[in-house]
Design a protein around this motif. Structure first.
Motif, PDB file in Angstrom:
ATOM      1  N   TYR A 175       0.836  -1.205   0.000  1.00 53.03           N
ATOM      2  CA  TYR A 175       0.000   0.000   0.000  1.00 53.03           C
ATOM      3  C   TYR A 175       0.871   1.254   0.000  1.00 53.03           C
ATOM      4  CZ  TYR A 175      -3.826   3.154   1.292  1.00 53.03           C
ATOM      5  OH  TYR A 175      -4.753   4.162   1.301  1.00 53.03           O
ATOM      6  N   ALA A 176       1.951   1.219   0.755  1.00 55.76           N
ATOM      7  CA  ALA A 176       2.850   2.381   0.804  1.00 55.76           C
ATOM      8  C   ALA A 176       3.462   2.636  -0.562  1.00 55.76           C
ATOM      9  CB  ALA A 176       3.936   2.147   1.851  1.00 55.76           C
ATOM     10  N   GLU A 177       3.824   1.563  -1.252  1.00 49.96           N
ATOM     11  CA  GLU A 177       4.383   1.706  -2.587  1.00 49.96           C
ATOM     12  C   GLU A 177       3.329   2.235  -3.563  1.00 49.96           C
ATOM     13  OE1 GLU A 177       6.356  -1.142  -6.079  1.00 49.96           O
ATOM     14  OE2 GLU A 177       6.048  -1.915  -4.046  1.00 49.96           O
ATOM     15  N   PHE A 178       2.113   1.750  -3.367  1.00 49.59           N
ATOM     16  CA  PHE A 178       0.998   2.201  -4.207  1.00 49.59           C
ATOM     17  C   PHE A 178       0.751   3.692  -3.996  1.00 49.59           C
ATOM     18  CE2 PHE A 178      -3.560   2.033  -5.562  1.00 49.59           C
ATOM     19  CZ  PHE A 178      -3.349   1.477  -6.809  1.00 49.59           C
ATOM     20  N   ALA A 179       0.805   4.130  -2.748  1.00 44.61           N
ATOM     21  CA  ALA A 179       0.601   5.546  -2.433  1.00 44.61           C
ATOM     22  C   ALA A 179       1.737   6.396  -2.973  1.00 44.61           C
ATOM     23  CB  ALA A 179       0.460   5.733  -0.924  1.00 44.61           C
ATOM     24  N   ALA A 180       2.953   5.885  -2.823  1.00 46.11           N
ATOM     25  CA  ALA A 180       4.112   6.634  -3.305  1.00 46.11           C
ATOM     26  C   ALA A 180       4.072   6.809  -4.819  1.00 46.11           C
ATOM     27  CB  ALA A 180       5.390   5.911  -2.890  1.00 46.11           C
ATOM     28  N   SER A 181       3.542   5.793  -5.524  1.00 43.05           N
ATOM     29  CA  SER A 181       3.471   5.889  -6.987  1.00 43.05           C
ATOM     30  C   SER A 181       2.539   7.004  -7.430  1.00 43.05           C
ATOM     31  CB  SER A 181       3.007   4.558  -7.586  1.00 43.05           C
ATOM     32  OG  SER A 181       1.661   4.302  -7.237  1.00 43.05           O
ATOM     33  N   GLN A 182       1.626   7.398  -6.541  1.00 37.63           N
ATOM     34  CA  GLN A 182       0.723   8.498  -6.854  1.00 37.63           C
ATOM     35  C   GLN A 182       1.162   9.795  -6.175  1.00 37.63           C
ATOM     36  OE1 GLN A 182      -3.492   7.578  -6.532  1.00 37.63           O
ATOM     37  NE2 GLN A 182      -3.096   5.385  -6.798  1.00 37.63           N
ATOM     38  N   SER A 183       2.351   9.771  -5.612  1.00 39.57           N
ATOM     39  CA  SER A 183       2.928  10.953  -4.956  1.00 39.57           C
ATOM     40  C   SER A 183       2.014  11.480  -3.868  1.00 39.57           C
ATOM     41  CB  SER A 183       3.209  12.060  -5.981  1.00 39.57           C
ATOM     42  OG  SER A 183       4.112  11.612  -6.969  1.00 39.57           O
ATOM     43  N   VAL A 184       1.480  10.550  -3.055  1.00 42.58           N
ATOM     44  CA  VAL A 184       0.583  10.937  -1.982  1.00 42.58           C
ATOM     45  C   VAL A 184       1.207  10.484  -0.672  1.00 42.58           C
ATOM     46  CG1 VAL A 184      -1.701  10.679  -0.970  1.00 42.58           C
ATOM     47  CG2 VAL A 184      -1.438  10.754  -3.448  1.00 42.58           C
ATOM     48  N   SER A 185       1.467  11.376   0.216  1.00 39.35           N
ATOM     49  CA  SER A 185       2.009  11.033   1.530  1.00 39.35           C
ATOM     50  C   SER A 185       0.868  10.812   2.507  1.00 39.35           C
ATOM     51  CB  SER A 185       2.911  12.162   2.036  1.00 39.35           C
ATOM     52  OG  SER A 185       2.131  13.321   2.259  1.00 39.35           O
ATOM     53  N   ALA A 186       1.214  10.348   3.657  1.00 38.69           N
ATOM     54  CA  ALA A 186       0.178  10.107   4.668  1.00 38.69           C
ATOM     55  C   ALA A 186      -0.572  11.368   5.002  1.00 38.69           C
ATOM     56  CB  ALA A 186       0.822   9.506   5.925  1.00 38.69           C
TER      57      ALA A 186
END
Length: 598
Positions: A581-592
């Motif tokens: 999930y973290a990798e998925f979020a990073a691919s969209q340039s979205v941080s927590a």
């Protein structure tokens, strides 16, 4: 299990299916058929009586100069002819009524059965062949019924009665019938035996040309965008030429039937006149008897010709009956149980998946494996994962478009396979990624989402449009705004919003959004999710998405990778605990922080 038919099958194998189909769907019209048989019997008997009257006029009236006999028998002939015409017209009318009613019932049966198919059967047959079998194939059998209705009684009575009357007129010439009729029957059977495999091939090629046309019309924008008009013309030309060649081959055999029949009739007539003339010359036969015998001979061969014309239609109708029976005998994989169950308090939306595994028919490995989670009413659950990870399949299992291979999908304590399918589906609002819109108006499409007993008002429709943020582009045109087939006159985002409105208007207990916000910009999506919470606060919401911004707003996020659950939790916890999930979020340039604030 569906059996693929091949063109090398025996000619006679398709006929039992045709007979069974005719017997089943002609039964409601048995009274019309009985009346038809009576009228045809009277008409045929009248036509058999006319040559005898004509012979009597020639032998007893004309040859002897007896005017009174000529007038008396002439009146009799007129009366018999009038009766024959009236009965023939009535029989033709009843035959048409029977044929059209048969076609209507068979098409209705096909439609009613096809709409019960699950995704599995629909994909197995394909839309193109189902359309062909429901229209062209049914039409071929209707044509056979209407053709047969005209010769159902006429041909047998005319053939047998003609032989009897011919023997009565001149028994010594009947040997000609023993030669000509078998020759005609054998020749026509030989021709028909070569036509059946060609007709079977033609029906499959009609499926193919319909498939090409469907692809071209549905994808016309893609064709033009990539300037592939030439390629599509060639593809259609190949399908068209293949059908044309098959039709030409069948037509060549079919074209032999009429010359063979005509040649047999003409040669037999010449032989009859020759041998009859010899008998008249020797004083063993009268002219009137020869003319009557010629008439009966022509009627007998005409009966054989009518049977031949039926044989022309029969092979293709038999192939079509085989294809239709193949559809009607296919049992849907998804059916209501014999003793369906239903929660005493109704469906509230408690959804639980227990070790769900699913493998598509014919696939080597499961697309989903050991999926388990629970979703409660009043909560939203986001399912995220990469393309091809099985997210859409999961939605299909929840709403029972497919049945699980292993495990169970439970709604309010009952396995979805224990529900009557209509009652289960009425409690689910499904919004697929490609929201299909039907031809008509916006109001028509919104009514499509309502329950059968629900009487929608304009206010309810506008409220649903407001929730889905579709009001802004519908309001200028009103609820009667036209919708083209598939909604092609709307953009992708507009189609999705109208599909959301159609689901919202039912107020279901469970909402399933299969990437239904993918065509919406982030601001419109936020508006839709905000208003959706107002009207669906007590419902269970499942959202399949590839947007982290959407998943971050859900109460629970389920991460699916390669058909397995690799993470369950809130957006924040998954960013810390689930590398996928973290990798998925990073691919969209979205941080927590950013994800949580949207």
């Amino acid at each position: 299990m569906l059996v693929v038919r091949t063109p090398t099958r025996s000619v006679c194998n398709s006929y039992p299916m045709l007979l069974a189909l005719l017997r089943q769907y002609i039964r409601p019209y048995r009274r019309l058929v009985a009346a038809l048989m009576v009228l045809q019997s009277i008409s045929t008997l009248a036509s058999l009586y006319l040559p005898t009257v004509n012979a009597a006029i020639i032998d007893d009236g004309v040859s002897q100069g007896n005017t009174a006999t000529i007038v008396r028998l002439g009146v009799v002939m007129l009366v018999v002819t009038g009766l024959q015409v009236l009965c023939a017209v009535g029989a033709t009318y009843l035959g048409s009524r029977t044929g059209t009613g048969f076609g209507r019932d068979l098409r209705a049966a096909m439609f009613d059965h096809v709409i019960t198919f699950s995704e599995q059967e629909t994909a197995r047959f394909g839309a193109a062949t189902l359309l062909t079998r429901s229209t062209n194939d049914v039409r071929q059998i209707v044509f056979l019924v209407q053709t047969t209705a005209n010769v159902l009684v006429t041909a047998p009575i005319m053939c047998v009665g003609g032989v009897i009357m011919a023997i009565h007129q001149e028994a010594s010439l009947t040997w000609l019938l023993l030669v000509s009729v078998p020759v005609m029957v054998v020749a026509n059977y030989w021709i028909v035996s070569h036509m059946l495999p060609l007709f079977r091939s033609m029906q499959r090629l009609i499926d193919g040309i319909n498939r090409v046309m469907r692809d071209q019309l549905s994808g016309v924008r893609v064709v033009r965008a990539f300037t592939r008009e030439g390629f599509e013309r060639d593809r259609f030309a190949r399908a068209n030429m293949a059908l044309s060649n098959a039709a030409l081959g069948a037509g060549n055999w079919q074209a032999l039937m009429l010359p063979v029949t005509t040649l047999t009739i003409n040669l037999s007539s010449v032989a009859l006149i020759w041998f009859g003339g010899l008998r008249i010359d020797s004083g063993q036969m009268q002219v009137g008897s020869l003319i009557a015998f010629l008439s009966y001979f022509a009627q007998i061969l005409m009966a054989v010709l009518m049977g031949t014309m039926t044989l022309v239609v029969l092979p293709r109708a038999a192939v079509c009956a085989e294809r239709i029976t193949e559809v009607l005998s296919t049992r849907p994989a998804v059916q209501s149980p014999e003793e369906p169950k239903f929660p005493a308090q109704g469906i509230s939306g408690v959804l639980r998946l227990n070790g769900v595994t699913f493998t598509y028919p014919g696939a080597d490995r499961p697309v989903l494996q050991d999926i388990s989670f629970t979703a409660q009413p009043g909560t939203s659950t986001a399912v995220v994962g990469s393309t091809g990870s099985g997210k859409s399949t999961l939605v299909s299992l929840i709403c029972r478009l497919y049945d699980v291979t292993d495990g169970s999908v439970v709604v309010d304590g009952l396995d979805v396979r224990d529900y009557q399918t209509q009652r289960l589906w009425s409690a689910i609002g499904l919004v697929p990624q490609r929201g299909y819109l039907f031809t008509g108006t916006v109001a028509d499409n919104l009514r499509y989402g309502a329950a059968p007993e629900q009487q929608l008002t304009d206010e309810q429709m506008w409220e649903a449009l407001r929730v889905s943020a579709a009001e802004e582009f519908v309001r200028p045109h009103g609820l009667q705004m036209r919708v083209a087939q598939g909604g092609i006159n709307f953009s992708g985002g507009q189609r999705q919003r109208l599909a959301i409105a159609r689901a919202v208007i039912r107020r279901p207990a469970i909402y399933l959004f299969d990437d239904a916000f993918s065509a919406l910009d982030v601001h419109t999506e936020a508006r839709v999710r905000s208003t959706l919470r107002e009207v669906a606060g007590e419902a269970t919401i499942i959202i399949v998405t590839q947007r982290i911004s959407t998943a971050s707003q859900a109460d629970e996020v389920i991460v699916v990778d390669n058909g397995r659950i690799v993470g369950v939790g809130s957006h924040e916890s998954l960013l810390d605990d689930c590398p996928t999930y973290a990798e998925f979020a990073a691919s969209q340039s979205v941080s927590a922080g950013v994800g949580g604030g949207q």
